[in-house]
Design a protein around this motif. Structure first.
Motif, short mmCIF file in Angstrom:
data_model
loop_
_atom_site.label_atom_id
_atom_site.label_comp_id
_atom_site.label_asym_id
_atom_site.label_seq_id
_atom_site.Cartn_x
_atom_site.Cartn_y
_atom_site.Cartn_z
N TRP A 28 32.18 11.64 -25.12
CA TRP A 28 31.27 10.70 -24.47
C TRP A 28 31.54 10.61 -22.97
CZ3 TRP A 28 33.75 6.01 -22.80
CH2 TRP A 28 32.91 5.10 -22.19
N TRP A 107 29.30 1.49 -31.18
CA TRP A 107 27.99 2.08 -30.82
C TRP A 107 27.77 3.37 -31.61
CZ3 TRP A 107 28.33 2.09 -24.69
CH2 TRP A 107 28.41 0.76 -24.24
N TYR A 111 24.82 4.42 -34.37
CA TYR A 111 23.96 5.61 -34.32
C TYR A 111 24.03 6.40 -35.62
CZ TYR A 111 21.81 5.23 -29.82
OH TYR A 111 21.01 4.80 -28.79
N ALA A 123 15.57 6.21 -32.71
CA ALA A 123 16.74 6.28 -31.83
C ALA A 123 16.50 7.22 -30.66
CB ALA A 123 17.96 6.73 -32.63
N TYR A 128 15.65 2.64 -26.52
CA TYR A 128 16.31 2.23 -27.77
C TYR A 128 17.76 1.79 -27.49
CZ TYR A 128 18.11 2.61 -32.57
OH TYR A 128 18.70 2.36 -33.79
N PHE A 129 18.46 2.63 -26.75
CA PHE A 129 19.88 2.35 -26.49
C PHE A 129 20.05 1.05 -25.69
CE2 PHE A 129 23.68 2.90 -23.75
CZ PHE A 129 24.64 2.89 -24.74
N ASN A 130 19.27 0.92 -24.64
CA ASN A 130 19.42 -0.29 -23.82
C ASN A 130 19.06 -1.54 -24.59
OD1 ASN A 130 20.55 0.66 -21.50
ND2 ASN A 130 18.58 1.31 -20.65
N ILE A 133 22.22 -2.26 -26.85
CA ILE A 133 23.43 -2.84 -26.25
C ILE A 133 23.17 -4.18 -25.57
CG2 ILE A 133 24.80 -0.72 -25.97
CD1 ILE A 133 24.10 -0.83 -22.99
N SER A 281 25.49 5.97 -20.87
CA SER A 281 24.50 6.03 -21.95
C SER A 281 24.08 7.46 -22.28
CB SER A 281 23.27 5.22 -21.56
OG SER A 281 22.70 5.76 -20.39
N PHE A 284 24.20 8.76 -25.88
CA PHE A 284 23.38 7.99 -26.81
C PHE A 284 21.89 8.15 -26.53
CE2 PHE A 284 27.51 5.93 -26.54
CZ PHE A 284 27.86 5.91 -27.87
N VAL A 285 21.55 8.50 -25.30
CA VAL A 285 20.14 8.61 -24.96
C VAL A 285 19.62 10.03 -25.15
CG1 VAL A 285 18.47 8.36 -23.08
CG2 VAL A 285 20.25 6.63 -23.40
#
Ligand code: PFF
Length: 449
Positions: A28, A107, A111, A123, A128-130, A133, A281, A284-285
């Protein structure tokens, strides 16, 4: 006194250390830092720093552990009473990392859950991610599940069993990453991203790139956290420290490299290069978008997030084990008390970090969200401080000869000893002081890079 257990084989030591090293740092943190800091330039600086600074500090810490057969606090005290504080300082680093590490672990679990329950297309959608969180309850719940899960494992004292499972999961993770890399690279337009990632560009070289690379190196190799000292204390004199360090570094860098190769060209293909600066992000994005465009994306995505989850969980467990065993050693606590105290303070600090993107997003420290500030304090301030003191300690107190002697135990040859002595005496301390001053000045807004 209880006999200190030790690793039975050199490969056992390398794999255990690698399983703890490979985690969110590689999967990550590395890709988003590389994306932000000039791709190929970052990669090149990272590799150069890894074989010089990373190598030197890893050899020093593992040798200190093996020489004393003690964990950080006891080890420094045994070698020189005046340096006992260094053990305490290095214990604080994993204490700060653990709570926010568990938040991000949460997180990843979210997912995985989204993919397995068929929410994979959702997703992949923008926002979606923002949206996730910035919620209050949901990120907290996933975080608490990870924290409690790690707590149970550490309480039962079965962390070694878990690390063994890491040895099976690591190769699976590697194979999966290669599959995703091949898919990403076969997309039209990905070449642009590969070029950005692999070809260093002097335009992107700056001091800031150095700062980011050295912080990442420490984080990824678990340097300056007392952890390598503990690992070293379990290592047998028969096994070769120098080649173990090379192997751990190789494996750790390979995973980080593949993660970058998977994510950065994908950013170019699916989101355009403007998305490169999106920061934490990124994984995840972007990745859900890649999976959404694959025919078997849901399955690959599910297995992928499961693997990342295990890599992160094994790291959360080994961070927690480090904190708990320090509490046990330093305050003569029972394991159960130490685990409860750890869970309590992590619940509070991690909870704040999690809420820091939601209801507490107005709270910033030096312009950083709570989680980013915890990352900054541990990586950009405390780790350089610990590293500077380690260098001074080795260079001028116990002297490089003491480390060289330990590496050369039982007839082993230390091929890099000249490089080691030179860096630890003349380069590393000054460089680390520069890093420390500039990152603090940058945070205080006194200095703009
Ligand atoms: N090196 C790990 C990573 O890159 O994610 C982080 C870490 C794990 C640090 C375990 C310390 C540790 F004990």
């Amino acid at each position: 006194m209880k006999e200190r257990s030790s690793f039975n084989s050199k490969i056992g030591f390398v794999l255990a250390a690698a399983a703890s090293a490979v985690g969110l740092g590689n999967l990550w943190r590395f890709p988003y830092l590389a994306a932000q800091h000039g791709g190929g330039s970052f990669l090149l600086i990272y590799i150069i720093l890894s074989v010089t600074f990373g190598f030197t500090l890893m050899v020093a810490e593992i040798s200190i552990g093996r020489k004393t057969k003690l964990s950080a606090i006891g080890a420094y005290k045994k070698l020189n009473k005046k340096f006992a504080f260094e053990g305490v300082l290095s214990m604080i680093v994993p204490m700060i990392i653990l709570p926010y590490y568990a938040v991000i672990n949460g997180w990843v679990l979210k997912y995985f859950a989204a993919f397995i329950s068929g929410e994979d297309k959702a997703a992949a959608a923008d926002g979606y991610f923002n949206a996730f969180i910035s919620e209050t309850g949901e990120p907290l719940v996933w975080f608490l599940i990870c924290l409690a899960g790690a707590g149970v494992v550490v309480f039962l004292g079965v962390t070694h069993g878990i690390e063994k499972s890491g040895k099976i999961l690591m190769p699976v993770l590697l194979v999966l990453m290669v599959i995703v890399v091949v898919f990403v690279l076969s997309r039209p337009g990905s070449l642009e991203g590969v070029k950005y990632y692999l070809v260093p560009n002097v335009k992107n070289l700056s001091f800031k790139t150095f700062l980011a690379a050295i912080g990442q190196l420490f984080y990824s190799l678990s340097i300056s956290m007392g952890i390598l000292i503990s690992y070293g204390s379990y290592m047998s004199k028969k096994h070769h420290i120098e080649s173990s360090v090379h192997q751990i570094e190789f494996f750790d860098t390979l995973v980080a490299f593949l993660a970058g190769l998977m994510i950065i060209p994908a950013v170019f293909t699916f989101s355009g290069d403007a998305a490169l600066s999106s920061g934490p992000s990124l994984m995840f994005v972007t990745l859900p978008k890649v999976f959404a465009s694959m025919a078997t994306g849901r399955i690959v995505g599910t297995v992928f997030f499961l693997m990342v989850f295990f890599a992160a969980l094994t790291s959360t467990i080994s961070l927690m084990e480090a904190v708990v065993s320090n509490f046990i050693d330093a305050f003569h606590m029972k394991r159960s008390t130490a685990v409860l105290i750890t869970l309590a303070y992590c619940g509070v600090l991690g909870g704040l970090a999690s809420l820091g993107y939601g209801p507490l997003s107005g709270v910033t420290i030096f312009g950083m969200h709570i989680l980013d500030f915890m990352d900054f304090i541990s990586n950009s301030v405390l780790m350089p401080v610990v590293a500077i003191i380690t260098c001074i300690f080795v260079a001028f107190v116990i002297k490089p000869g003491a480390i060289i002697e330990e590496v050369e135990a039982e007839g082993s040859v230390f091929r890099g000893k000249k490089v080691f002595s030179f860096i630890i005496k003349f380069v590393a301390p000054w460089f680390m002081i520069l890093i420390l001053i500039s990152s603090i000045m940058q945070a205080l807004g006194l200095f703009k890079l």
